[in-house]
Enzyme design. Structure first.
Site, PDB file in Angstrom:
ATOM      1  N   GLU A 108      -7.729  -3.947  -2.545  1.00  0.00           N
ATOM      2  CA  GLU A 108      -6.890  -4.034  -1.340  1.00  0.00           C
ATOM      3  C   GLU A 108      -7.672  -3.566  -0.119  1.00  0.00           C
ATOM      4  O   GLU A 108      -8.601  -2.764  -0.240  1.00  0.00           O
ATOM      5  CB  GLU A 108      -5.648  -3.139  -1.495  1.00  0.00           C
ATOM      6  CG  GLU A 108      -4.399  -3.861  -1.944  1.00  0.00           C
ATOM      7  CD  GLU A 108      -3.761  -4.694  -0.834  1.00  0.00           C
ATOM      8  OE1 GLU A 108      -4.474  -5.140   0.089  1.00  0.00           O
ATOM      9  OE2 GLU A 108      -2.542  -4.919  -0.906  1.00  0.00           O
ATOM     10  N   ASP A 109      -7.275  -4.045   1.041  1.00  0.00           N
ATOM     11  CA  ASP A 109      -7.894  -3.561   2.277  1.00  0.00           C
ATOM     12  C   ASP A 109      -7.294  -2.235   2.716  1.00  0.00           C
ATOM     13  O   ASP A 109      -7.997  -1.341   3.153  1.00  0.00           O
ATOM     14  CB  ASP A 109      -7.771  -4.617   3.391  1.00  0.00           C
ATOM     15  CG  ASP A 109      -6.351  -5.109   3.584  1.00  0.00           C
ATOM     16  OD1 ASP A 109      -5.536  -4.973   2.656  1.00  0.00           O
ATOM     17  OD2 ASP A 109      -6.044  -5.626   4.667  1.00  0.00           O
ATOM     18  N   ASP A 112      -0.690   1.698   2.990  1.00  0.00           N
ATOM     19  CA  ASP A 112       0.015   2.448   4.026  1.00  0.00           C
ATOM     20  C   ASP A 112       1.249   3.087   3.389  1.00  0.00           C
ATOM     21  O   ASP A 112       1.148   4.153   2.786  1.00  0.00           O
ATOM     22  CB  ASP A 112       0.363   1.495   5.178  1.00  0.00           C
ATOM     23  CG  ASP A 112       0.936   2.199   6.391  1.00  0.00           C
ATOM     24  OD1 ASP A 112       1.131   3.423   6.340  1.00  0.00           O
ATOM     25  OD2 ASP A 112       1.193   1.540   7.412  1.00  0.00           O
ATOM     26  N   PHE A 161      -2.271   2.034  14.202  1.00  0.00           N
ATOM     27  CA  PHE A 161      -2.292   0.641  13.736  1.00  0.00           C
ATOM     28  C   PHE A 161      -3.721   0.122  13.816  1.00  0.00           C
ATOM     29  O   PHE A 161      -4.321   0.078  14.882  1.00  0.00           O
ATOM     30  CB  PHE A 161      -1.366  -0.234  14.586  1.00  0.00           C
ATOM     31  CG  PHE A 161      -1.170  -1.592  13.962  1.00  0.00           C
ATOM     32  CD1 PHE A 161      -0.309  -1.753  12.887  1.00  0.00           C
ATOM     33  CD2 PHE A 161      -1.873  -2.686  14.424  1.00  0.00           C
ATOM     34  CE1 PHE A 161      -0.150  -2.997  12.292  1.00  0.00           C
ATOM     35  CE2 PHE A 161      -1.711  -3.930  13.830  1.00  0.00           C
ATOM     36  CZ  PHE A 161      -0.852  -4.075  12.758  1.00  0.00           C
ATOM     37  N   ARG A 174      -8.518 -10.380  12.489  1.00  0.00           N
ATOM     38  CA  ARG A 174      -9.009 -10.251  11.110  1.00  0.00           C
ATOM     39  C   ARG A 174     -10.524 -10.327  11.023  1.00  0.00           C
ATOM     40  O   ARG A 174     -11.132  -9.694  10.178  1.00  0.00           O
ATOM     41  CB  ARG A 174      -8.466 -11.395  10.244  1.00  0.00           C
ATOM     42  CG  ARG A 174      -7.125 -11.149   9.636  1.00  0.00           C
ATOM     43  CD  ARG A 174      -6.878 -12.167   8.533  1.00  0.00           C
ATOM     44  NE  ARG A 174      -5.478 -12.486   8.394  1.00  0.00           N
ATOM     45  CZ  ARG A 174      -4.587 -11.740   7.760  1.00  0.00           C
ATOM     46  NH1 ARG A 174      -4.973 -10.615   7.200  1.00  0.00           N
ATOM     47  NH2 ARG A 174      -3.332 -12.092   7.677  1.00  0.00           N
TER      48      ARG A 174
HETATM   49  C1  PRP Z   1      -1.167  -5.559   4.347  1.00  0.00           C
HETATM   50  C2  PRP Z   1      -2.319  -5.072   3.500  1.00  0.00           C
HETATM   51  C3  PRP Z   1      -1.645  -4.553   2.260  1.00  0.00           C
HETATM   52  C4  PRP Z   1      -0.302  -4.066   2.770  1.00  0.00           C
HETATM   53  C5  PRP Z   1      -0.289  -2.565   2.837  1.00  0.00           C
HETATM   54  O1  PRP Z   1      -0.845  -6.854   3.934  1.00  0.00           O
HETATM   55  O2  PRP Z   1      -3.233  -6.087   3.222  1.00  0.00           O
HETATM   56  O3  PRP Z   1      -1.469  -5.580   1.302  1.00  0.00           O
HETATM   57  O4  PRP Z   1      -0.114  -4.629   4.076  1.00  0.00           O
HETATM   58  O5  PRP Z   1       0.890  -2.073   3.405  1.00  0.00           O
HETATM   59  P1  PRP Z   1       1.901  -1.086   2.682  1.00  0.00           P
HETATM   60  O6  PRP Z   1       1.123  -0.066   1.901  1.00  0.00           O
HETATM   61  O7  PRP Z   1       2.632  -0.415   3.853  1.00  0.00           O
HETATM   62  O8  PRP Z   1       2.830  -1.876   1.808  1.00  0.00           O
HETATM   63  P2  PRP Z   1       0.103  -7.848   4.781  1.00  0.00           P
HETATM   64  O9  PRP Z   1       1.468  -7.813   4.199  1.00  0.00           O
HETATM   65  O10 PRP Z   1      -0.008  -7.511   6.233  1.00  0.00           O
HETATM   66  O11 PRP Z   1      -0.528  -9.267   4.473  1.00  0.00           O
HETATM   67  P3  PRP Z   1      -2.012  -9.808   4.794  1.00  0.00           P
HETATM   68  O12 PRP Z   1      -2.975  -9.042   3.897  1.00  0.00           O
HETATM   69  O13 PRP Z   1      -1.964 -11.261   4.455  1.00  0.00           O
HETATM   70  O14 PRP Z   1      -2.291  -9.543   6.256  1.00  0.00           O
END
Ligand code: PRP
Length: 191
Positions: A108-109, A112, A161, A174
């Protein structure tokens, strides 16, 4: 460093490309030590993890004796076009291959509130992998709503953010090679 992206929004660099590369290298060494003799299936979570998995998997490939993982992908969305998580995780794309009996590493990136990862870990665990671990580039531990285990963490992000290196705001930012704090015209940045 401050960069003016438009008259409406500002970004301030939080982690340079060099700092990210060093963190990925540390993660790769830790992963290689744990999976030295084992098969490894990386499941990267799109879209955000696209750059992390690209750099991490190639870092693994350059380590002597390191694992040569196979790659698969899932896509989920929880944020929509907002800066705040909706808390509702939607599965947009599932893996191509079964993970049953595999050593699975979720990549994962960012984590949060943890709801996305909690959903993914639960889903993949229900599919009887041999083992399940998680590697995340950025940990934002300030607003956790779900108890998630992180096995490999690259960097601890500030309570703001962040965009870049895969992370977006309304699909923008991105492709930045660094991670930055996005400050909206309202002055809002933290969430
Ligand atoms: C982002 C990120 C994680 C998630 C983390 O994805 O890549 O998957 O949010 O957030 P959390 O811990 O608060 O649940 P996003 O839903 O923005 O989709 P994306 O990766 O396609 O931008």
């Amino acid at each position: 460093m401050q960069t003016r992206e438009s008259s409406a929004e500002r970004i301030e660099v939080v982690f340079t490309a060099e700092a990210i590369a060093a963190a990925i290298d540390r993660m790769a060494r830790a992963i290689a030590a744990d999976y030295a003799e084992a098969d490894l299936r990386i499941v990267a979570i799109l879209k955000g993890a696209m750059f992390v998995v690209s750099d991490l998997s190639r870092a693994l490939a350059t380590l002597p004796g390191g694992p040569r993982p196979t790659l698969d992908f899932m896509a989920v969305s929880s944020y929509g076009n907002d800066t705040r998580s909706s808390g509702e995780v939607r599965l947009l794309k599932d893996t191509s291959e079964s993970v049953e009996g595999c050593n699975v590493l979720i990549v994962e990136d960012i984590v949060d509130n943890g709801l996305t990862l909690h959903y993914l870990q639960g889903l993949l665990r229900s599919r009887a992998p041999k083992s399940l671990k998680t590697a995340v580039l950025l940990d934002k531990p300030y607003r956790r709503l779900a108890d998630v285990r992180l096995d490999y963490v690259g960097l601890v992000a500030p309570d703001a953010f962040v965009v870049g290196y895969g992370l977006d705001y309304q699909e923008r930012y991105r492709t930045l090679p660094f991670v930055a704090n996005l400050i909206l015209p309202s002055g809002e940045s933290a969430r």
